[in-house]
Design a protein around this motif. Structure first.
Motif, PDB file in Angstrom:
ATOM      1  N   TYR A   1      38.490 -29.269  81.258  1.00  0.00           N
ATOM      2  CA  TYR A   1      37.585 -29.946  80.344  1.00  0.00           C
ATOM      3  C   TYR A   1      36.139 -29.847  80.799  1.00  0.00           C
ATOM      4  CZ  TYR A   1      41.782 -31.851  78.216  1.00  0.00           C
ATOM      5  OH  TYR A   1      42.982 -31.980  77.577  1.00  0.00           O
ATOM      6  N   ILE A   2      35.929 -29.779  82.102  1.00  0.00           N
ATOM      7  CA  ILE A   2      34.573 -29.572  82.599  1.00  0.00           C
ATOM      8  C   ILE A   2      34.049 -28.222  82.117  1.00  0.00           C
ATOM      9  CG2 ILE A   2      33.207 -29.168  84.690  1.00  0.00           C
ATOM     10  CD1 ILE A   2      34.948 -31.267  86.071  1.00  0.00           C
ATOM     11  N   GLY A   3      34.931 -27.203  82.116  1.00  0.00           N
ATOM     12  CA  GLY A   3      34.536 -25.891  81.603  1.00  0.00           C
ATOM     13  C   GLY A   3      34.158 -25.948  80.135  1.00  0.00           C
ATOM     14  N   ILE A   4      34.945 -26.677  79.345  1.00  0.00           N
ATOM     15  CA  ILE A   4      34.629 -26.847  77.921  1.00  0.00           C
ATOM     16  C   ILE A   4      33.285 -27.550  77.754  1.00  0.00           C
ATOM     17  CG2 ILE A   4      35.315 -28.040  75.806  1.00  0.00           C
ATOM     18  CD1 ILE A   4      38.190 -27.560  76.528  1.00  0.00           C
ATOM     19  N   THR A   5      33.072 -28.599  78.546  1.00  0.00           N
ATOM     20  CA  THR A   5      31.829 -29.365  78.457  1.00  0.00           C
ATOM     21  C   THR A   5      30.613 -28.493  78.752  1.00  0.00           C
ATOM     22  OG1 THR A   5      33.012 -31.353  79.148  1.00  0.00           O
ATOM     23  CG2 THR A   5      30.612 -31.392  79.324  1.00  0.00           C
ATOM     24  N   ALA A   6      30.688 -27.745  79.859  1.00  0.00           N
ATOM     25  CA  ALA A   6      29.562 -26.891  80.241  1.00  0.00           C
ATOM     26  C   ALA A   6      29.339 -25.792  79.205  1.00  0.00           C
ATOM     27  CB  ALA A   6      29.821 -26.276  81.608  1.00  0.00           C
ATOM     28  N   GLY A   7      30.437 -25.226  78.700  1.00  0.00           N
ATOM     29  CA  GLY A   7      30.314 -24.168  77.706  1.00  0.00           C
ATOM     30  C   GLY A   7      29.667 -24.640  76.420  1.00  0.00           C
ATOM     31  N   ARG A   8      30.053 -25.815  75.967  1.00  0.00           N
ATOM     32  CA  ARG A   8      29.491 -26.327  74.718  1.00  0.00           C
ATOM     33  C   ARG A   8      28.044 -26.764  74.896  1.00  0.00           C
ATOM     34  NH1 ARG A   8      34.973 -29.498  72.653  1.00  0.00           N
ATOM     35  NH2 ARG A   8      35.930 -27.651  71.723  1.00  0.00           N
ATOM     36  N   ALA A   9      27.703 -27.255  76.074  1.00  0.00           N
ATOM     37  CA  ALA A   9      26.304 -27.592  76.334  1.00  0.00           C
ATOM     38  C   ALA A   9      25.445 -26.332  76.274  1.00  0.00           C
ATOM     39  CB  ALA A   9      26.173 -28.262  77.698  1.00  0.00           C
ATOM     40  N   ALA A  10      25.941 -25.264  76.884  1.00  0.00           N
ATOM     41  CA  ALA A  10      25.200 -23.993  76.867  1.00  0.00           C
ATOM     42  C   ALA A  10      25.126 -23.415  75.459  1.00  0.00           C
ATOM     43  CB  ALA A  10      25.853 -22.998  77.815  1.00  0.00           C
TER      44      ALA A  10
END
Length: 230
Positions: free
Chosen positions: A182-191
């Motif tokens: 989920y951290i990966g999803i969070t960072a990806g969507r922020a970018a």
């Protein structure tokens, strides 16, 4: 939208507390009903609201904030398991957080003023399900969205269980590892919110598909599973 969101979060709070006091599988199924209805209503109402009144980058950042909460959830469960308090305690702690969010949403209901629509000047009306399905490309988009949700949900629900049952990783450690997804999803969507300033929606979707394909290929590569063996 504000009232629907507040009521929906209250339903999920009640359902999560219900999970924490469940004494059998049948009770889990019963409480899963208000949990699913509440979570689905939040998704539908907020996504619709942002799609109507904001741009693509705002949608990415909205889902980024979802990722923040989804990342914290496994960490809370990991802390509960590591402390020997049991999984019921983890669900109960999260239900209290949801209850706090419900109170905040009820307090700020007067602040829900409809901003200027991103499609200002267009004549809008609600479409029936038949009309939506008849739109060119709608069926294909629904199929793609189904596949995406299947991938995300499967990984989110079963990653920690797979590590524990198949690889012998401690439950608390496995829950922490699951939060990395989920951290990966969070960072990806922020970018992605910033990338939308340069790329259009079609390019963003194709970029996401390429990254997803690279991730699948990485999982198929032979060699030790470093994460599971840590």
């Amino acid at each position: 939208t504000g009232l629907v969101t507040a009521v929906s979060v209250a339903m999920t709070a009640a359902a999560l507390f219900g999970f924490s006091i469940s004494g059998g599988f049948a009770m889990l199924i019963v409480f899963a009903i208000p949990y699913g209805l509440g979570a689905g209503s939040v998704d539908a109402s907020l996504n619709n609201y942002v799609a109507l009144h904001y741009a693509s980058r705002h949608m990415s950042w909205l889902h980024c904030m979802w990722g923040v909460g989804a990342s914290v959830g496994p960490l809370i469960m990991s802390a509960a398991l590591t402390a020997g308090r049991g999984w019921q305690s983890g669900y109960r702690d999260i239900s209290y957080i949801q209850l706090g969010l419900t109170l905040i949403l009820l307090i700020i209901l007067p602040l829900w003023k409809k901003p200027q629509s991103a499609h200002e000047g267009e004549t809008a009306r609600a479409l029936s399900l038949r009309e939506i399905v008849s739109i060119r490309g709608a069926k294909e988009v629904m199929l793609c969205f189904f596949c995406y949700c299947a991938l995300e949900t499967t990984a989110g629900l079963w990653a920690s269980s797979y590590l524990t049952l198949t690889k012998g990783v401690a439950a608390g450690t496995a829950a922490s590892f699951a939060s990395l997804f989920y951290i990966g999803i969070t960072a990806g969507r922020a970018a992605c919110g910033f990338l939308t300033l340069k790329f259009n929606d079609t390019q963003m979707i194709r970029m996401g598909q390429c990254i997803l394909a690279a991730g699948v290929l990485a999982l198929l590569l032979p060699g030790p599973q470093i994460l599971a063996l840590s």
